[in-house]
Design a protein around this motif. Sequence first.
Motif, mmCIF file in Angstrom:
data_model
loop_
_atom_site.group_PDB
_atom_site.id
_atom_site.type_symbol
_atom_site.label_atom_id
_atom_site.label_comp_id
_atom_site.label_asym_id
_atom_site.label_seq_id
_atom_site.Cartn_x
_atom_site.Cartn_y
_atom_site.Cartn_z
ATOM 1 N N TYR A 272 12.684 0.734 -2.779
ATOM 2 C CA TYR A 272 12.529 -0.603 -3.358
ATOM 3 C C TYR A 272 11.822 -1.508 -2.366
ATOM 4 O O TYR A 272 12.214 -1.611 -1.202
ATOM 5 N N SER A 273 10.780 -2.196 -2.809
ATOM 6 C CA SER A 273 10.003 -3.015 -1.883
ATOM 7 C C SER A 273 9.438 -4.252 -2.562
ATOM 8 O O SER A 273 8.826 -4.163 -3.637
ATOM 9 N N ASP A 274 9.590 -5.385 -1.899
ATOM 10 C CA ASP A 274 8.963 -6.621 -2.363
ATOM 11 C C ASP A 274 7.443 -6.514 -2.344
ATOM 12 O O ASP A 274 6.750 -7.152 -3.143
ATOM 13 N N LEU A 275 6.925 -5.703 -1.439
ATOM 14 C CA LEU A 275 5.480 -5.609 -1.275
ATOM 15 C C LEU A 275 4.798 -5.040 -2.513
ATOM 16 O O LEU A 275 3.624 -5.330 -2.773
ATOM 17 N N ASN A 276 5.535 -4.233 -3.275
ATOM 18 C CA ASN A 276 4.964 -3.700 -4.508
ATOM 19 C C ASN A 276 4.575 -4.823 -5.468
ATOM 20 O O ASN A 276 3.496 -4.823 -6.060
ATOM 21 N N LEU A 277 5.472 -5.773 -5.643
ATOM 22 C CA LEU A 277 5.228 -6.837 -6.623
ATOM 23 C C LEU A 277 4.297 -7.912 -6.089
ATOM 24 O O LEU A 277 3.593 -8.570 -6.867
ATOM 25 N N ILE A 278 4.264 -8.083 -4.774
ATOM 26 C CA ILE A 278 3.261 -8.974 -4.194
ATOM 27 C C ILE A 278 1.874 -8.391 -4.429
ATOM 28 O O ILE A 278 0.931 -9.103 -4.804
ATOM 29 N N SER A 279 1.739 -7.080 -4.254
ATOM 30 C CA SER A 279 0.458 -6.417 -4.501
ATOM 31 C C SER A 279 0.071 -6.525 -5.972
ATOM 32 O O SER A 279 -1.098 -6.763 -6.311
#
Length: 648
Positions: A272-279
């Motif tokens: 799970y990563s916040d960076l996925n949704l920022i991208s």
Amino acid sequence: MTGDTNGRAADGREGAPEGPQRAGGRGSSTDARTAGSGIARRRVGGGILALGGALALTPMPLAGAAARSGPGAGAADRAADTGAGMESGAHRPTLRRGSAARAGLLQGPLDQLVRDAESYLADSPAHPWYAGAVLLAGRGGTVALHRPIGKAVRYAAYDEKTDTGVEFPADQQIAMAEDTVFDLASISKLFTSLLAVQQIERKTLELEATVASYLPDFAGGGKQDVTVRHLLTHTSGFRSWIPLYEEPTREGKLRRLWEEVPASTPGSAYLYSDLNLISLQLILEKITGRPLDALLRDEITAPLGMHRTRYNPPASWKPKIAATEDARLPWSGLERGLVWGEVHDENAFSLDGVAGHAGVFSCAWDLAVLARTLLNGGVYGRARILSEESVDLLFTDFNTAFPGDEHGLGFELYQHWYMGAMATPRSAGHTGFTGTSLVLDPSTDTFLVVLGNSVHPVRSWRSGSAPRVAAANQLARAVPVRPERGRTAWFSGMASASTATLTLPALRLHSARARLECALWWDTEREADALFLEASEGQDWQPVPFTTRAPGASSGSPGHRPDPRPHPTGSVTGWSGRVWHRLEADLTAWRGRDVTLRWRYATDRLYVGRGAYVDGLRVRDGVRTVFDAERPRDAGRIEATGWAPSAD
């Protein structure tokens, strides 16, 4: 429910994910589900079940099927017979307030839901889990519970020396209200995901396209093979978060993202990563030419009438917004003081409050509208934001290779650690670090919103998801399970860390065709909790193998009777479709001997499902019926420990 944990990074910063306590593959299914690829295209038709890495097309279950599975379905069930929404031609309700009976729910569990939630306003165990919360629960088009508890604003600061909250004067504290607005934290990811699926539907975004095909600089650090699907299902290889807020400029933040090296090969692991949704936000803004907050307003909130949902709420909203944390070093990444009316997440704050992973503010009713829209198949009133086929992807598990980490496009699926007994293979939802959660279950057409300000005054005070689990358990219990025959069935209860037994009197069997017959209904936490059929001749208990047969309608072909399913270990666990199954057990092994039969329901200390029901118990010895629970004399000889007769 004391064993759940945040699953966050050691420093407790917002960017780290929430998650369940797992060990040794906990959460894997007893189904034959092995590693397999996700869907690479949109599909039409019914629901999808991923079995053994293959995709099997099945029809979506009708809403309320669990409650109406037997002939004893009552008026309350018929009142809630709204259809699953995603069924072709199903009624698609809009929300209105109403009684539990109108919703097809039981009032008692809803009352208990509120009592349970209020208990977490006290120390649990060392500090309150939240200063306050807003609870909303419903079924079909009826909101049967909408209750504020506690305070939206209570503390002016946090005293780290004494580990206490510094309260505002009583006249400056603000009570929770039905329309209190919350920082949703990671529930924001759902809105970004919905916007992405809209673009997939419009063919401006490809699910299997690489991110670098939209954002060429993204390929840095070896990320050239990461796809849009990897972002939506958290299988890109990104670590959970990085402190983008340390970079003073937007260019610097993007450079950190471009240079980030994946922790694992794309598609090889769930992380799970916040960076996925920022991208994903960056892709959406690139292909549409519009900022994310404008997309949210134009494509979701305005069409659905969600007027209390937005990024960066205006200052005039502040008295109606729940406060979050006294954000200071070292527990926060930034020195901000009391955060109230601004986004709590440090990275989202540094991105001017608009981010793909956090930053959306909303209220309980607006989230219920969103839930109802998805249960309706993408439509609410006259507004349609997604096609039924696109909504279906939200409820489809793309992570069949990672049992326990089921995930649709943006939505988490089948997660007992916060969905509790509402968890099914198609139950979808998400949590937010600030204390928020949303769960919707297509199988019963129910939805649950729990919005708490659990980082007020400081993030370290709360732990785990116990209030979310407790609320979900009670809403699941509020959905009636009507007896398969007669007025009552035996119910195992829903207690954790317990064993319940239902024991028949000793019987002597003479025939070579002796058998046990009954109706069986079960829904348990996979593998962790199970229901056992056992026999004893006076000493040890031995498993009794049996077969079950589901209703013909569950096969997807009207009138078709599926083959019996064997249970050689004499036990069942996990999901059974929340319908009654016909059971038969061969008892010829005990021919000529006295045998005692019992059902044993055993749960661990963490989470539970909806429990188990047994009805119509009958033992036949050839042509003779030697035991029939419908005969008062035989019914009086049953010994029940933990089980109880239940009409619902």
